[in-house]
Design a protein around this motif. Structure first.
Motif, PDB file in Angstrom:
ATOM      1  N   ARG A 217      15.481   5.179   2.685  1.00 19.07           N
ATOM      2  CA  ARG A 217      16.472   6.515   2.726  1.00 19.07           C
ATOM      3  C   ARG A 217      16.401   7.198   1.568  1.00 19.07           C
ATOM      4  NH1 ARG A 217      19.815   2.285   5.658  1.00 19.07           N
ATOM      5  NH2 ARG A 217      19.498   2.820   7.961  1.00 19.07           N
ATOM      6  N   HIS A 218      16.723   6.560   0.322  1.00 21.19           N
ATOM      7  CA  HIS A 218      16.422   7.005  -0.993  1.00 21.19           C
ATOM      8  C   HIS A 218      15.194   7.934  -1.287  1.00 21.19           C
ATOM      9  CE1 HIS A 218      17.418   7.566  -5.418  1.00 21.19           C
ATOM     10  NE2 HIS A 218      16.236   7.068  -5.536  1.00 21.19           N
ATOM     11  N   ALA A 219      14.074   7.027  -1.046  1.00 15.72           N
ATOM     12  CA  ALA A 219      12.799   7.840  -1.288  1.00 15.72           C
ATOM     13  C   ALA A 219      12.870   9.162  -0.262  1.00 15.72           C
ATOM     14  CB  ALA A 219      11.790   7.076  -0.683  1.00 15.72           C
ATOM     15  N   LEU A 220      13.419   9.176   0.888  1.00 23.61           N
ATOM     16  CA  LEU A 220      13.042  10.298   1.704  1.00 23.61           C
ATOM     17  C   LEU A 220      14.194  11.453   1.148  1.00 23.61           C
ATOM     18  CD1 LEU A 220      12.997   8.800   5.274  1.00 23.61           C
ATOM     19  CD2 LEU A 220      11.525  10.263   4.327  1.00 23.61           C
ATOM     20  N   ALA A 221      15.232  10.906   0.556  1.00 28.63           N
ATOM     21  CA  ALA A 221      16.135  11.959   0.240  1.00 28.63           C
ATOM     22  C   ALA A 221      15.513  12.531  -1.101  1.00 28.63           C
ATOM     23  CB  ALA A 221      17.348  11.351  -0.241  1.00 28.63           C
TER      24      ALA A 221
ATOM     25  N   TRP B 118      14.619  -2.536   1.704  1.00 28.67           N
ATOM     26  CA  TRP B 118      13.661  -1.499   2.365  1.00 28.67           C
ATOM     27  C   TRP B 118      14.236  -0.371   2.974  1.00 28.67           C
ATOM     28  CZ3 TRP B 118       9.317  -0.623   0.260  1.00 28.67           C
ATOM     29  CH2 TRP B 118       8.520  -1.493  -0.645  1.00 28.67           C
ATOM     30  N   THR B 119      15.061  -0.448   3.800  1.00 27.06           N
ATOM     31  CA  THR B 119      15.959   0.409   4.480  1.00 27.06           C
ATOM     32  C   THR B 119      16.567   1.241   3.640  1.00 27.06           C
ATOM     33  OG1 THR B 119      17.875  -0.991   5.323  1.00 27.06           O
ATOM     34  CG2 THR B 119      15.979  -0.574   6.702  1.00 27.06           C
TER      35      THR B 119
ATOM     36  N   GLY C 253       1.381  14.318   4.732  1.00 33.46           N
ATOM     37  CA  GLY C 253       1.489  12.994   5.603  1.00 33.46           C
ATOM     38  C   GLY C 253       2.411  11.954   5.258  1.00 33.46           C
ATOM     39  N   LEU C 254       2.782  11.967   3.944  1.00 31.70           N
ATOM     40  CA  LEU C 254       3.740  10.763   3.495  1.00 31.70           C
ATOM     41  C   LEU C 254       5.249  10.896   4.010  1.00 31.70           C
ATOM     42  CD1 LEU C 254       2.515  10.126  -0.230  1.00 31.70           C
ATOM     43  CD2 LEU C 254       2.616   8.592   1.775  1.00 31.70           C
ATOM     44  N   GLU C 255       5.824  11.913   4.195  1.00 35.96           N
ATOM     45  CA  GLU C 255       7.062  12.046   4.718  1.00 35.96           C
ATOM     46  C   GLU C 255       7.115  11.525   5.913  1.00 35.96           C
ATOM     47  OE1 GLU C 255      11.115  14.939   4.959  1.00 35.96           O
ATOM     48  OE2 GLU C 255       9.127  15.852   4.516  1.00 35.96           O
ATOM     49  N   ALA C 256       6.534  11.753   6.668  1.00 31.39           N
ATOM     50  CA  ALA C 256       6.414  11.417   8.051  1.00 31.39           C
ATOM     51  C   ALA C 256       6.196   9.937   8.072  1.00 31.39           C
ATOM     52  CB  ALA C 256       5.252  12.279   8.905  1.00 31.39           C
ATOM     53  N   ASP C 257       5.335   9.533   7.533  1.00 28.83           N
ATOM     54  CA  ASP C 257       4.837   7.834   7.343  1.00 28.83           C
ATOM     55  C   ASP C 257       6.243   6.899   6.587  1.00 28.83           C
ATOM     56  OD1 ASP C 257       3.166   5.773   7.922  1.00 28.83           O
ATOM     57  OD2 ASP C 257       2.662   5.663   5.719  1.00 28.83           O
ATOM     58  N   LEU C 258       6.940   7.557   5.694  1.00 22.14           N
ATOM     59  CA  LEU C 258       8.136   7.264   5.139  1.00 22.14           C
ATOM     60  C   LEU C 258       9.224   7.048   6.039  1.00 22.14           C
ATOM     61  CD1 LEU C 258       8.441   9.045   1.826  1.00 22.14           C
ATOM     62  CD2 LEU C 258       8.107   6.729   2.027  1.00 22.14           C
ATOM     63  N   ARG C 259       9.386   8.037   6.898  1.00 14.43           N
ATOM     64  CA  ARG C 259      10.023   8.022   8.337  1.00 14.43           C
ATOM     65  C   ARG C 259       9.618   6.984   9.208  1.00 14.43           C
ATOM     66  NH1 ARG C 259      13.512  12.077   7.675  1.00 14.43           N
ATOM     67  NH2 ARG C 259      13.050  13.652   6.473  1.00 14.43           N
ATOM     68  N   ARG C 260       8.587   6.636   9.653  1.00  8.45           N
ATOM     69  CA  ARG C 260       8.034   5.615  10.387  1.00  8.45           C
ATOM     70  C   ARG C 260       8.376   4.344   9.935  1.00  8.45           C
ATOM     71  NH1 ARG C 260       3.432   2.491  11.254  1.00  8.45           N
ATOM     72  NH2 ARG C 260       2.575   3.286   9.300  1.00  8.45           N
ATOM     73  N   HIS C 261       8.061   4.187   8.485  1.00  8.35           N
ATOM     74  CA  HIS C 261       8.339   2.976   7.841  1.00  8.35           C
ATOM     75  C   HIS C 261       9.930   2.578   8.180  1.00  8.35           C
ATOM     76  CE1 HIS C 261       4.710   1.463   5.520  1.00  8.35           C
ATOM     77  NE2 HIS C 261       4.313   2.573   5.969  1.00  8.35           N
ATOM     78  N   LEU C 262      10.645   3.481   7.632  1.00 10.48           N
ATOM     79  CA  LEU C 262      11.915   3.489   7.955  1.00 10.48           C
ATOM     80  C   LEU C 262      12.459   2.981   9.133  1.00 10.48           C
ATOM     81  CD1 LEU C 262      15.124   3.402   6.751  1.00 10.48           C
ATOM     82  CD2 LEU C 262      14.961   5.840   7.361  1.00 10.48           C
ATOM     83  N   GLU C 263      12.049   3.539  10.242  1.00 10.77           N
ATOM     84  CA  GLU C 263      12.157   3.075  11.757  1.00 10.77           C
ATOM     85  C   GLU C 263      11.819   1.587  12.010  1.00 10.77           C
ATOM     86  OE1 GLU C 263      10.328   4.272  15.950  1.00 10.77           O
ATOM     87  OE2 GLU C 263      11.232   5.828  14.782  1.00 10.77           O
TER      88      GLU C 263
ATOM     89  N   PRO D 221       0.924  -1.349   0.182  1.00 11.06           N
ATOM     90  CA  PRO D 221      -0.137   0.028   0.079  1.00 11.06           C
ATOM     91  C   PRO D 221       0.833   1.311   0.088  1.00 11.06           C
ATOM     92  CG  PRO D 221      -0.804  -1.665   1.633  1.00 11.06           C
ATOM     93  CD  PRO D 221       0.530  -2.194   1.273  1.00 11.06           C
ATOM     94  N   LEU D 222       2.144   1.436   0.567  1.00 13.65           N
ATOM     95  CA  LEU D 222       3.063   2.380   0.724  1.00 13.65           C
ATOM     96  C   LEU D 222       3.402   2.856  -0.739  1.00 13.65           C
ATOM     97  CD1 LEU D 222       4.466   4.612   2.146  1.00 13.65           C
ATOM     98  CD2 LEU D 222       6.423   2.805   2.239  1.00 13.65           C
ATOM     99  N   LEU D 223       3.573   2.072  -1.639  1.00 10.35           N
ATOM    100  CA  LEU D 223       4.067   2.312  -3.128  1.00 10.35           C
ATOM    101  C   LEU D 223       2.735   2.858  -3.822  1.00 10.35           C
ATOM    102  CD1 LEU D 223       6.138  -0.940  -3.571  1.00 10.35           C
ATOM    103  CD2 LEU D 223       6.781   1.387  -3.016  1.00 10.35           C
ATOM    104  N   LEU D 224       1.537   2.320  -3.354  1.00  8.25           N
ATOM    105  CA  LEU D 224       0.429   2.787  -4.136  1.00  8.25           C
ATOM    106  C   LEU D 224       0.040   4.134  -3.699  1.00  8.25           C
ATOM    107  CD1 LEU D 224      -1.993   2.333  -6.084  1.00  8.25           C
ATOM    108  CD2 LEU D 224      -3.141   1.160  -4.212  1.00  8.25           C
ATOM    109  N   ARG D 225       0.517   4.688  -2.204  1.00  7.71           N
ATOM    110  CA  ARG D 225       0.109   5.712  -1.959  1.00  7.71           C
ATOM    111  C   ARG D 225       1.044   6.610  -2.387  1.00  7.71           C
ATOM    112  NH1 ARG D 225       1.152   5.117   3.797  1.00  7.71           N
ATOM    113  NH2 ARG D 225       0.637   7.354   4.021  1.00  7.71           N
TER     114      ARG D 225
END
Length: 182
Positions: free
Chosen positions: A168-172, A163-164, A110-120, A95-99
């Protein structure tokens, strides 16, 4: 993979009750194939009805006492048949990729915060897998069972590493998006 085959595998490793299977799923098999307590009990009933497992005789039959199960020869044969069969890989659905794809047309709030949460979460899972690897697979444990179990764990380690790195690449990339996209 199917739940009946996961249960047959677990019972061949060690005869267990439904509660013990649930706990074992939470600690090991659940890393790559999850099941609820209810699903496990429902499947145990089906496997028993199909003659693939049986409840072990208890020393003191009592109402509400947990039953332990073992695999019968027909269950071992079914698991061997299933293991030997060819199976195509399944497409990955996340679902993250679809989002992220949807964010291209509706905005990224809201996506940046969720990307960080997923990374954690993935970093935590990777650390847990690496700890299991250190604890359970020291150098020199190279019997067939150990090597195959280690291969499963390595798949988990490699997926979490992917995934990690990807997150990281997606957040950059996310940090470089123009302000109107966010």
């Amino acid at each position: 993979m199917s739940l009946p085959h996961a249960i047959l595998t677990a019972l061949l490793e060690k005869p267990s009750s439904g509660l013990e299977l649930t706990r074992r799923f939470d600690r090991s098999i659940g890393y790559f194939w999850s099941a609820t307590h209810q699903q496990i009990y429902r499947e145990l009933g089906k496997l028993e009805a199909d003659g693939l497992i049986r409840a072990l005789p208890s020393e003191q039959p009592a109402r509400g006492q947990k039953k332990a199960y073992e695999v019968l020869p027909a269950g071992r044969a079914e698991l061997a048949r299933w293991t030997a069969a060819s199976q195509d890989p399944r497409p990955h659905r996340d679902p993250l990729l679809l989002r992220l794809r949807a964010a291209a047309v509706v905005g990224t709030e809201g996506l940046e915060a969720d990307l960080r949460r997923h990374l954690e979460l993935h970093e935590r899972q990777l650390a847990e897998y690496e700890e299991i690897e250190k604890r359970d697979f020291p150098p020199g444990r190279d019997g067939t069972e150990d090597r195959l179990r280690h291969l499963v764990l390595r798949a988990g380690i490699d997926l979490e590493t992917f995934w990690t790195g990807w997150l990281r690449h997606a957040l950059a990339d996310f940090a470089e998006l123009p302000d109107e996209a966010t």
